[in-house]
Scaffold this active site. Structure first.
Site, PDB file in Angstrom:
ATOM      1  N   SER B 131      -4.166  -3.431  -2.498  1.00  0.00           N
ATOM      2  CA  SER B 131      -4.959  -2.706  -1.510  1.00  0.00           C
ATOM      3  C   SER B 131      -4.595  -3.095  -0.072  1.00  0.00           C
ATOM      4  CB  SER B 131      -6.446  -2.934  -1.769  1.00  0.00           C
ATOM      5  OG  SER B 131      -6.694  -4.279  -2.052  1.00  0.00           O
ATOM      6  N   PHE B 155      -0.198   1.853 -11.861  1.00  0.00           N
ATOM      7  CA  PHE B 155      -1.502   1.854 -12.561  1.00  0.00           C
ATOM      8  C   PHE B 155      -2.343   3.081 -12.170  1.00  0.00           C
ATOM      9  CE2 PHE B 155      -1.234  -3.039 -12.135  1.00  0.00           C
ATOM     10  CZ  PHE B 155      -0.391  -3.138 -13.229  1.00  0.00           C
ATOM     11  N   GLU B 363     -10.250  -1.808  -9.350  1.00  0.00           N
ATOM     12  CA  GLU B 363     -10.823  -1.375  -8.070  1.00  0.00           C
ATOM     13  C   GLU B 363     -11.174  -2.561  -7.167  1.00  0.00           C
ATOM     14  OE1 GLU B 363     -10.453   1.645  -7.600  1.00  0.00           O
ATOM     15  OE2 GLU B 363     -11.390   2.974  -9.069  1.00  0.00           O
TER      16      GLU B 363
END
Lengths: 250, 381
Positions: B131, B155, B363
């Site tokens: 991220s 992914f 996440e």
């Protein structure tokens, strides 16, 4: 032409808890019984086939307006509701006279459809009583229904035979469980259900003379479930026990 | 303060549960073995309005609010968490287009997604970064009315289904990130073999290869330079979805362990008579109750995510971390309660334990969620 579907709100049996063998009804939400949903599905199928209007009628306590949204989401066009907290104490005969009076107030009716019994008390009387009060022909244990012009053809599943009958409209049809698979309402139908037309009346609006409740509930206890504590010594003994308990071999 | 669901909320929950338990739960093993959920399942979900719950009806959504989304997705995950995970990734893809797309893009991309004819997704992660926007190496080079995309994304959920994919790539001219809406399987788009995961293999996870993949300038989302902002804003949908998945796993593990405890006898007595077992039951129940409160409060905050995106992002991070970590704890306690049965593939808790471990990892890992949460708190949000 209208198709009336009569429904009863009942406590959601899946959420019911039993304490000291008595049902605990506090905070249990209301829902519609499984056979009532079969009745509604039949009404909605007839509407789709014949372009009829489906009107759900029901009598119940103050939760009814909310509960009936489930039927409206399931395909009914509008609702006619009798809301009064006294209704919970009424027996089948009183409820039948109220529903019959509500049906009398509607016009252009083809069929009035009932489930054969409610999911809670299951007296199995209301549909037949309403037909008698109205003087309409009735067919119970209905497993399939078709309408041709001014008559309804009904297949009835009886204990020892399948019977086919024709009834002049208007008529009362009382459906059996498993008649159809009720559709699952879409999210959009659910959100629009509360905006569909409804008419709400109270007992005072019907001005019926209430007959005394002729049924006294003496007890309403859950059966006692106990382990049988059967001791077995071999697989054969286990199989015999299961067979004697009614479990079939596959 | 009212903790009861409205009739509409409970009916949405019921619709999701009825469909999921009849159509999704019985086919869990079949789809895990096939490593795929058939596309027609998403059409069925779309017919019931379960593919675009929180989005406006005019764009193919159901207008059910974020609370409706959470209630329904939790039920779908209870029945089949692989399908639930696919829906969560799909809604992240829809959310970004709904929030940042222009009218033409919304009308073009969202209605088929709401009907379940297309299954959307979003691609930020790369082999070299999870991220961190500075490390994005996927490039977009403007040539006339097109951008030419090159690079690899890692992914990526739903990469195997038809539909669009929001791809974050670096504009080579400005050195800034943009989000490009790519039709999957267009020229220059290909996918890897699917990744084998610890659990939920029916929800495919792939790498995406972009080789001179042409994207019209009209399919650029918002402005170049907003790519990381799109991720930050949209990822709340993904995090809340993961919280639903974890909630469903915790609930199932608790239910299975409780049922076992109520049936299992020790020296003729149900094991629930022993305080050691009671403590396990109580600890699981406490965690589940707390998780659901956090999840549903966050869902209500999600109803105002457009007006108050930072508050939503804060609660999405909190919710995702709290519920997913507690789901691991609950499944571990459930396993402790059922002892060796928990290790056996014939019993549900073995699978739930593997599923539970997935959710803190995806996440954004737990510490990252806590850093995000702390930053929002320190910023007075």
């Amino acid at each position: 032409m209208k198709c009336i579907v009569a429904l009863k709100q009942i406590p959601d049996l899946q959420q019911l808890r039993i304490r000291n063998r008595e049902p605990v009804l506090n905070d249990i939400p209301y829902t519609l019984g499984a056979i009532d949903k079969n009745a509604l599905e039949l009404g909605v199928q007839l509407k789709e086939e014949l372009d009829w209007e489906v009107v759900v009628i029901s009598a119940g306590n103050e939760e009814l307006e909310d509960t009936i949204k489930e039927a409206l989401a399931g395909g009914a066009d509008n609702s006619f509701l009798l809301i009064d907290n006294q209704i919970d104490q009424m027996d089948s005969a009183e409820i039948a006279s109220l529903l019959a009076e509500m049906i009398r107030r509607s016009e252009d009716i083809g069929l009035a459809i009932f489930g054969e019994g409610s999911g809670d008390n299951y007296t199995g009387q209301v549909g037949s009583r309403v037909a008698e009060i109205l003087g309409w022909p009735q067919a119970g244990y209905a497993t399939s229904v078709s309408v041709d012009g001014s008559t309804a053809k009904v297949t009835r599943a009886l204990d020892d035979c399948i019977e086919e009958v024709e009834l002049d409209l208007p008529a009362v049809i009382i459906v059996s469980a498993g008649l159809n698979t009720p559709r699952i309402p879409s999210v959009m139908q659910i959100l629009k259900a509360g905006k569909l037309p409804k008419e709400i009346i109270t007992l005072d609006d019907l001005s019926l003379v209430s007959s005394a409740n002729q049924i006294e509930t003496v007890s309403n206890l859950a059966p006692i479930a106990e382990r049988k504590q059967i001791k077995i010594g071999s697989v054969d003994e286990l199989l015999n026990c299961l067979e004697s308990a009614g479990v079939e071999r596959r | 303060m009212d903790f009861d669901l409205t009739k509409e909320q409970s009916l949405i929950q019921k619709t999701a549960k009825e469909y999921a338990q009849t159509a999704l739960a019985p086919r869990f093993d079949e789809w895990e073995e096939a490593h795929n959920v058939p596309l027609e399942i998403f059409s069925e979900l779309g017919d019931l309005g379960l593919m675009g719950l929180p989005f406006p009806e005019q764009y193919g959504g159901s207008d059910a609010g974020f609370d409706g989304y959470v209630l329904a997705v939790e039920q779908i995950c209870m029945a089949n968490n692989a399908v639930g995970s696919a829906i969560i990734a799909h809604n992240l893809g829809m959310a970004i287009i709904n929030a940042f797309g222009n009218e033409e893009q919304k009308m073009k991309f969202l209605p088929p997604a709401g009907r379940g004819e297309q299954v959307l997704s979003f691609a930020f992660t790369e082999p070299g970064t999870g991220s961190d926007p500075k490390q994005i190496t996927c490039t977009a080079k403007k040539e006339g009315d097109y951008y030419i995309l090159n690079g690899t994304k890692r992914f990526i959920s739903n990469a195997q289904y038809p539909g669009t994919l929001g791809i974050v790539a670096r504009d080579v001219d400005s050195d800034e990130l943009g989000t490009f809406i790519v039709e999957k399987f267009c020229e220059g788009y290909s996918i890897s073999e699917r990744w084998e995961k610890i659990a939920l293999n029916a929800q495919g996870l792939y790498d995406i290869y972009l080789k001179d993949c042409k994207v019209s300038t009209s399919d650029v989302l918002g402005n170049i330079g907003e790519g990381f902002f799109h991720l930050e804003a949209g990822i709340g949908y993904g995090k809340m979805g993961i919280a639903c998945s974890a909630m469903a796993v915790a609930q199932q593990a608790y239910d299975a362990a409780l049922e076992y405890a109520q049936q299992k006898l020790h020296r003729g007595k149900p094991i629930t008579k022993f305080q050691a077992v009671q403590l396990l039951i109580a600890e699981m129940a406490e965690k589940i109750e707390a998780c659901r409160l956090v999840l549903y409060k966050s869902a209500m905050i999600g109803n105002n995510s457009i007006k108050n995106p930072h508050l939503f992002a804060k609660y999405a991070a909190l919710s995702k971390n709290f519920v997913s970590q507690n789901a691991v704890d609950v499944t571990r306690l459930a396993m402790e309660l059922v002892a060796s049965y928990g290790l056996m593939k014939d019993y549900k808790i073995e699978r739930l334990y593997r599923e539970a471990i997935v959710f803190p990892q995806v996440e954004g890992v737990p510490h990252m969620q806590q850093v995000i949460l702390a930053n929002y708190i320190l910023a007075g949000i």
